[in-house]
Design a protein around this motif. Structure first.
Motif, short mmCIF file in Angstrom:
data_model
loop_
_atom_site.label_atom_id
_atom_site.label_comp_id
_atom_site.label_asym_id
_atom_site.label_seq_id
_atom_site.Cartn_x
_atom_site.Cartn_y
_atom_site.Cartn_z
N LYS A 141 0.72 -1.06 -0.15
CA LYS A 141 0.06 -0.17 0.00
C LYS A 141 0.86 1.46 -0.04
O LYS A 141 1.35 1.76 1.02
N LYS A 142 1.07 1.93 -1.20
CA LYS A 142 2.13 2.89 -1.37
C LYS A 142 1.50 4.10 -0.74
O LYS A 142 2.35 4.87 -0.06
N GLN A 143 0.19 4.32 -0.72
CA GLN A 143 -0.16 5.59 -0.18
C GLN A 143 -0.07 5.73 1.44
O GLN A 143 -0.06 6.68 2.09
N PHE A 144 -0.08 4.44 1.82
CA PHE A 144 0.10 4.58 3.33
C PHE A 144 1.65 4.26 3.88
O PHE A 144 1.91 4.41 4.79
N GLY A 145 2.40 3.53 2.89
CA GLY A 145 3.67 3.34 3.16
C GLY A 145 3.99 2.08 3.91
O GLY A 145 4.89 1.84 4.55
N TRP A 146 3.05 0.94 3.88
CA TRP A 146 3.23 -0.47 4.37
C TRP A 146 2.85 -1.38 3.64
O TRP A 146 2.01 -1.20 2.52
N THR A 147 3.10 -2.71 4.02
CA THR A 147 2.78 -3.67 3.26
C THR A 147 2.11 -4.85 4.34
O THR A 147 2.41 -4.72 5.25
N GLU A 148 1.11 -5.46 3.69
CA GLU A 148 0.24 -6.15 4.30
C GLU A 148 0.29 -7.66 3.80
O GLU A 148 0.12 -7.61 2.60
N PRO A 149 0.38 -8.60 4.59
CA PRO A 149 0.29 -10.04 4.21
C PRO A 149 -0.86 -10.61 3.78
O PRO A 149 -1.35 -11.28 4.40
N SER A 150 -1.76 -10.04 2.72
CA SER A 150 -2.84 -10.38 2.50
C SER A 150 -3.28 -9.92 0.84
O SER A 150 -2.65 -9.20 0.45
N VAL A 151 -4.35 -10.87 0.34
CA VAL A 151 -4.99 -10.25 -0.78
C VAL A 151 -6.51 -10.20 -0.65
O VAL A 151 -7.09 -10.85 0.14
N SER A 152 -7.19 -9.50 -1.75
CA SER A 152 -8.57 -9.41 -1.29
C SER A 152 -9.19 -10.58 -2.14
O SER A 152 -8.71 -11.72 -2.73
N TYR A 153 -10.60 -11.03 -1.83
CA TYR A 153 -11.17 -12.20 -2.01
C TYR A 153 -11.35 -12.43 -3.59
O TYR A 153 -11.17 -13.55 -4.03
N PRO A 154 -11.60 -11.31 -4.24
CA PRO A 154 -11.72 -11.73 -5.64
C PRO A 154 -10.17 -12.09 -6.33
O PRO A 154 -10.35 -12.84 -7.20
N LEU A 155 -9.36 -11.53 -5.76
CA LEU A 155 -8.13 -11.81 -6.34
C LEU A 155 -7.62 -13.21 -6.27
O LEU A 155 -6.75 -13.76 -6.82
N HIS A 156 -7.89 -13.68 -4.81
CA HIS A 156 -7.50 -15.18 -4.41
C HIS A 156 -8.55 -15.88 -5.47
O HIS A 156 -7.69 -16.98 -5.60
N ALA A 192 -5.52 -22.11 -2.84
CA ALA A 192 -5.22 -20.75 -2.42
C ALA A 192 -6.28 -20.51 -1.31
O ALA A 192 -7.51 -20.84 -1.44
N ALA A 193 -6.12 -20.17 -0.27
CA ALA A 193 -6.73 -19.85 0.94
C ALA A 193 -6.45 -18.53 1.49
O ALA A 193 -5.50 -17.87 1.40
N ILE A 194 -7.84 -17.80 1.80
CA ILE A 194 -7.65 -16.60 2.76
C ILE A 194 -7.99 -17.02 4.13
O ILE A 194 -9.08 -17.56 4.47
N SER A 195 -7.53 -16.06 5.26
CA SER A 195 -7.55 -16.36 6.37
C SER A 195 -7.82 -14.80 7.02
O SER A 195 -6.89 -13.99 6.77
N ARG A 196 -8.46 -14.64 7.82
CA ARG A 196 -8.54 -13.48 8.62
C ARG A 196 -8.65 -13.74 10.26
O ARG A 196 -9.35 -14.65 10.61
N SER A 197 -8.00 -12.84 10.79
CA SER A 197 -8.02 -13.17 12.32
C SER A 197 -9.20 -12.27 12.94
O SER A 197 -9.52 -11.09 12.62
N LEU A 198 -9.90 -12.78 14.07
CA LEU A 198 -10.94 -12.04 14.70
C LEU A 198 -10.23 -12.06 16.38
O LEU A 198 -9.70 -13.02 16.75
N ARG A 199 -10.36 -10.97 16.70
CA ARG A 199 -9.79 -10.94 18.25
C ARG A 199 -10.61 -11.66 19.14
O ARG A 199 -10.19 -12.42 20.06
N SER A 200 -11.86 -11.80 18.83
CA SER A 200 -12.53 -12.51 19.77
C SER A 200 -14.08 -12.84 19.10
O SER A 200 -14.73 -12.26 18.42
N LEU A 201 -14.77 -13.79 19.57
CA LEU A 201 -16.15 -14.17 19.23
C LEU A 201 -16.85 -15.09 20.41
O LEU A 201 -16.19 -15.64 21.34
N PHE A 202 -18.09 -14.98 20.32
CA PHE A 202 -18.72 -15.92 21.50
C PHE A 202 -19.40 -16.97 20.84
O PHE A 202 -20.13 -17.02 19.82
#
Length: 158
Positions: free
Chosen positions: A62-77, A90-100
């Motif tokens: 992400k050049k506009q923010f100046g950082w790199t993120e280890p992920s891709v969008s679902y359509p690109l996946h 190919a798999a996408i995973s997202r972290s959830l802080r907590s769930l009930f």
């Protein structure tokens, strides 16, 4: 032999310099061991999986923010998985802080949960205690839980 005597005499005369040099040397060794352990950890990413040499992790820059993120969008996946022949899964995973999770009237809080697509079991090959990895993903409501969460939800796990 004369050089050794001369060196020992100079060391005994200037003990402050000796202490400073030994302190600096020990700090330098500690920092180099720390850096080396960090590099070994970074290089050994995912080496505990069976097919770790075939696992790649794409990055989004992400050049506009100046950082790199280890992920891709679902359509690109989906595009990568369906249109590039070398990609087996190919798999996408997202972290959830907590769930009930509701168990009767009781709510059990699960911290650091991960939500992923069905190909995650093809890539990371987890060890299943009670099920077949081929069944995961065919039913949209299927889940994989850890042994500790299974003990919380269902009691003792054999």
């Amino acid at each position: 032999m004369i050089n050794l005597r001369l060196s020992l005499r100079n060391i005994l005369r200037s003990r402050i310099y000796l202490v400073l040099n030994l302190f600096g040397l020990s700090v330098a060794f500690a920092i180099s061991i720390f850096i080396l352990s960090f590099i070994i950890r970074e290089v050994s990413y995912n080496t505990n999986y069976d097919n770790y040499k075939r696992i790649a992790r794409p990055l989004t820059i992400k050049k506009q923010f100046g950082w790199t993120e280890p992920s891709v969008s679902y359509p690109l996946h989906l595009e990568l998985k369906n249109n590039i022949p070398g990609i087996e899964a190919a798999a996408i995973s997202r972290s959830l802080r907590s769930l009930f999770i509701r168990k009767g009237e009781e709510k059990i809080r699960v911290r650091n949960a991960v939500v992923a697509t069905e190909d995650i079991v093809k890539i990371f090959t987890p060890e299943f205690l009670f099920s077949d990895p081929e069944r995961f993903g065919k039913d949209p409501s299927s889940v994989i839980i850890s042994e500790s969460l299974a003990e919380k939800l269902f009691g003792e796990v054999p």
